[in-house]
Structure formats: structure tokens, C-alpha cells
Design a protein around this motif. Structure first.
Motif, short mmCIF file in Angstrom:
data_model
loop_
_atom_site.label_atom_id
_atom_site.label_comp_id
_atom_site.label_asym_id
_atom_site.label_seq_id
_atom_site.Cartn_x
_atom_site.Cartn_y
_atom_site.Cartn_z
N ARG A 80 -5.14 0.45 8.68
CA ARG A 80 -6.53 0.90 8.63
C ARG A 80 -6.75 2.21 9.39
NH1 ARG A 80 -7.66 -4.99 8.57
NH2 ARG A 80 -8.67 -5.40 6.56
N GLN A 81 -5.78 2.59 10.21
CA GLN A 81 -5.87 3.86 10.92
C GLN A 81 -5.28 5.01 10.10
OE1 GLN A 81 -3.83 3.21 14.62
NE2 GLN A 81 -5.42 1.85 15.44
N ARG A 82 -4.67 4.68 8.95
CA ARG A 82 -4.00 5.68 8.14
C ARG A 82 -4.81 5.98 6.87
NH1 ARG A 82 1.22 6.32 9.69
NH2 ARG A 82 1.88 7.04 7.63
N ASP A 83 -4.39 7.01 6.16
CA ASP A 83 -5.02 7.34 4.88
C ASP A 83 -4.32 6.51 3.81
OD1 ASP A 83 -6.09 8.39 2.59
OD2 ASP A 83 -5.86 10.48 3.18
N VAL A 129 -5.25 5.40 0.96
CA VAL A 129 -5.42 5.82 -0.44
C VAL A 129 -4.43 6.92 -0.79
CG1 VAL A 129 -7.00 6.84 -2.11
CG2 VAL A 129 -7.81 5.08 -0.52
N GLN A 130 -4.28 7.91 0.09
CA GLN A 130 -3.32 8.99 -0.17
C GLN A 130 -1.91 8.44 -0.23
OE1 GLN A 130 -3.82 12.25 -1.03
NE2 GLN A 130 -1.62 12.04 -1.45
N GLU A 131 -1.58 7.51 0.66
CA GLU A 131 -0.24 6.92 0.64
C GLU A 131 -0.04 6.09 -0.62
OE1 GLU A 131 0.36 4.83 4.30
OE2 GLU A 131 0.32 6.66 5.50
N ALA A 160 -3.18 -0.68 -0.06
CA ALA A 160 -4.47 -0.04 -0.31
C ALA A 160 -5.34 -0.90 -1.22
CB ALA A 160 -4.27 1.35 -0.92
N SER A 208 -8.40 -1.42 1.19
CA SER A 208 -9.31 -0.28 1.06
C SER A 208 -10.70 -0.71 0.62
CB SER A 208 -8.75 0.74 0.05
OG SER A 208 -7.57 1.33 0.54
N GLU A 212 -12.58 2.60 -3.78
CA GLU A 212 -11.25 3.19 -3.77
C GLU A 212 -10.28 2.33 -4.58
OE1 GLU A 212 -10.69 6.01 -2.89
OE2 GLU A 212 -11.87 6.61 -1.14
#
Length: 285
Positions: free
Chosen positions: A130-133, A135-137, A178, A182, A186
Motif C-alpha cells: 500500500r506504500q507503493r504504486d 497500479v504502475q507495477e 493490485a 487497489s 483502478e
């Protein structure tokens, strides 16, 4: 001698270790009945995993088959060795919680300890994600996996099997993280992108337009290749979770030794198959 599974189908499956650990956790539940036709495959894979993870002398296939405490000890060791992802930890935590309540004595204490470790790891993993992106990953993971499909890495499976394999790879990795963690909007975007891209690849694999319908056998026919049965058995093992009533397309695509499920469309397009597979796999977590 048969070629090792980890040098055949397992060579291209990044989800195999996590899927194996959840299968091992499931084996602790004596109320669950695994398909006996897949037992030879499970035994071969287990022997290779024992060798790969350099287990101690007590980790012999015959002993593991009869001793739940040894399977539990192995699961705990694999958890530290392989650092399972969010889905594997979630599945193992759920299964161990069910089984632990039916145990007594030392096995209950040992199982409770492994369950606690699973839950702690799961909480840390989800907090980290949850601290990371995410969706991009997820986009990056999808691009890489679909490229592997497009470049022929999954070519030993049937056209629909290739799609299923790609979705399983995504489900156990960053894309699946995600989809589970997410925001709803998303998840909708990711699912729509996956549908569009996978439909195009599946249609191309049989030289058809996305909505051109073919009889189901066209989608399920496996090409002749070295190690054909190993690939078919691997697909069956990966899809053994599916139920003919609730997941008819996944069941029909993976369990080709059975009659196709009633809910499997006899005439279907790439778009219809992908829609069904995406819903069936990603509604399961």
C-alpha cells in the motif's frame, strides 16, 4: 527417464513456487479431497521441490505423504526460503486457520505458530504494497507477462491454456496484488486493459477476429510437442481449484481429461473466453 517438471513446464512458470506452497497447505486439511488422477504429478513435483529446496533427510516423499507434522514443518521452511507473496500468504493463512481449529496437542501448537507467522507476514506485505504504486507495477507486470505469451513462451499449451497460464502468472504477482488491494476504479481499469490485450492475443493465436466464434475444441486443442503430458498435467494441477458449476470455463480449459462443463459455451470467441477467464480467476482473489 522423464524430463524434470521444473525443466519443462516449470521453467516458464513464475507462479509455481507460490502455487505449490498453497497446495501443500491444502494437503493439511484432511476434509479436502484432491483429484487422485493428479497424484503422480504432485509426487513428481514434490520430489523436485525437495531436491531444489535442499531439505533434510526426513523430508522423504513417503514420510511427507503420511505425516502432517512434517508437511507443516516443510511449509514453514519454504515460507522462509521463498518469501511468498500476498495471495499465497492469504491462502495459507485461511487454510491453516480452518485446519488449526480441528487439531489438538502438539500439532495444534505447531500449526498455530505457523499460522501466526503467516498472518504477520501477510500484514507486513500488505502494508508494504500500500506504500507503493501498485497500479504502475501491475501495468509493468502485465506488459511483461503478455509479451512472454506473444513471444511464444506458453506455446506448448492450447490457445485457451496459454491465456489461462498468463492469467495465473498475473494473479500470483504484482498485477494480482493490485487487483485485490487497489481502489475499485483502478481495478476496473486494470481488468479492462487485461481483457482487451488478452483478447487480441488469444484471437491471433487461431488467426481469428476477437469476436469470431469457433467450436470449443479449436480453443482447447494442445499442439503436439515433447513433454505434452507434462504440460497438460501442469495445467490441470494449476486449475484444480476450479469448480464446474462456478468456474465452467476455467474448469473446461484446464481439466481437459474431463467432459467440458455445462457452462462452457460450445461456440465461443476469444472475447467470450477471455471475459469468462478474467472474471473466474480474479473473482477468486
Amino acid at each position: 527417464m522423464s524430463r524434470p517438471l521444473l525443466e519443462g513446464p516449470g521453467r516458464v512458470l513464475t507462479c509455481l513456487p507460490a502455487r505449490f506452497m498453497t497446495d501443500l497447505a491444502d494437503s493439511l486439511d484432511t476434509t479436502r479431497h484432491a483429484c487422485p488422477l493428479l497424484d503422480p504429478f504432485r509426487e513428481r513435483l514434490q520430489q523436485e521441490m525437495i531436491a531444489r529446496s535442499q531439505q533434510p533427510p526426513w523430508a522423504l516423499p513417503d514420510m511427507l505423504a503420511t505425516r502432517a507434522d512434517l508437511r507443516l514443518a516443510w511449509l514453514e521452511q519454504l515460507m522462509h526460503l521463498w518469501s511468498p507473496g500476498q495471495l499465497a500468504l492469504l491462502h495459507m493463512s485461511t487454510r491453516l486457520a480452518v485446519v488449526c481449529g480441528n487439531q489438538t496437542g502438539n500439532i495444534q501448537l505447531a500449526m498455530g505458530n505457523v499460522l501466526r507467522q503467516c498472518r504477520e507476514r501477510l500484514a507486513r506485505r500488505e502494508a508494504f504494497l500500500r506504500q507503493r504504486d501498485m497500479v504502475q507495477e501491475a501495468w509493468t507486470h502485465a506488459e511483461k507477462t503478455l509479451y512472454r505469451w506473444r513471444s511464444g513462451e506458453f506455446a506448448a499449451w492450447s490457445p485457451a491454456g496459454r491465456c489461462y497460464i498468463a492469467l495465473e502468472e498475473l494473479r500470483w504477482g504484482p498485477f494480482g496484488d493490485a487487483m485485490r488491494l487497489s481502489a475499485p476504479h483502478e481495478r476496473v481499469r486494470l481488468k479492462e486493459m487485461l481483457r482487451e490485450r488478452a483478447t487480441g492475443l488469444l484471437a491471433t493465436s487461431v488467426d481469428a477476429a476477437p469476436r469470431t466464434r469457433h467450436f470449443y475444441s479449436r480453443w482447447l486443442s494442445t499442439p503436439s510437442s515433447a513433454g505434452l503430458m507434462d504440460y497438460k498435467d501442469t495445467l490441470s494441477w494449476l486449475g484444480a481449484w476450479s469448480d464446474g458449476e462456478h468456474h465452467p470455463v476455467s474448469r473446461s480449459v484446464t481439466q481437459t481429461w474431463q467432459s467440458v462443463a455445462l457452462g462452457m459455451p460450445r461456440l465461443c470467441s476469444a472475447a467470450r473466453l477471455v471475459d469468462a477467464l478474467v472474471e473466474e480467476l480474479f473473482s477468486e482473489g
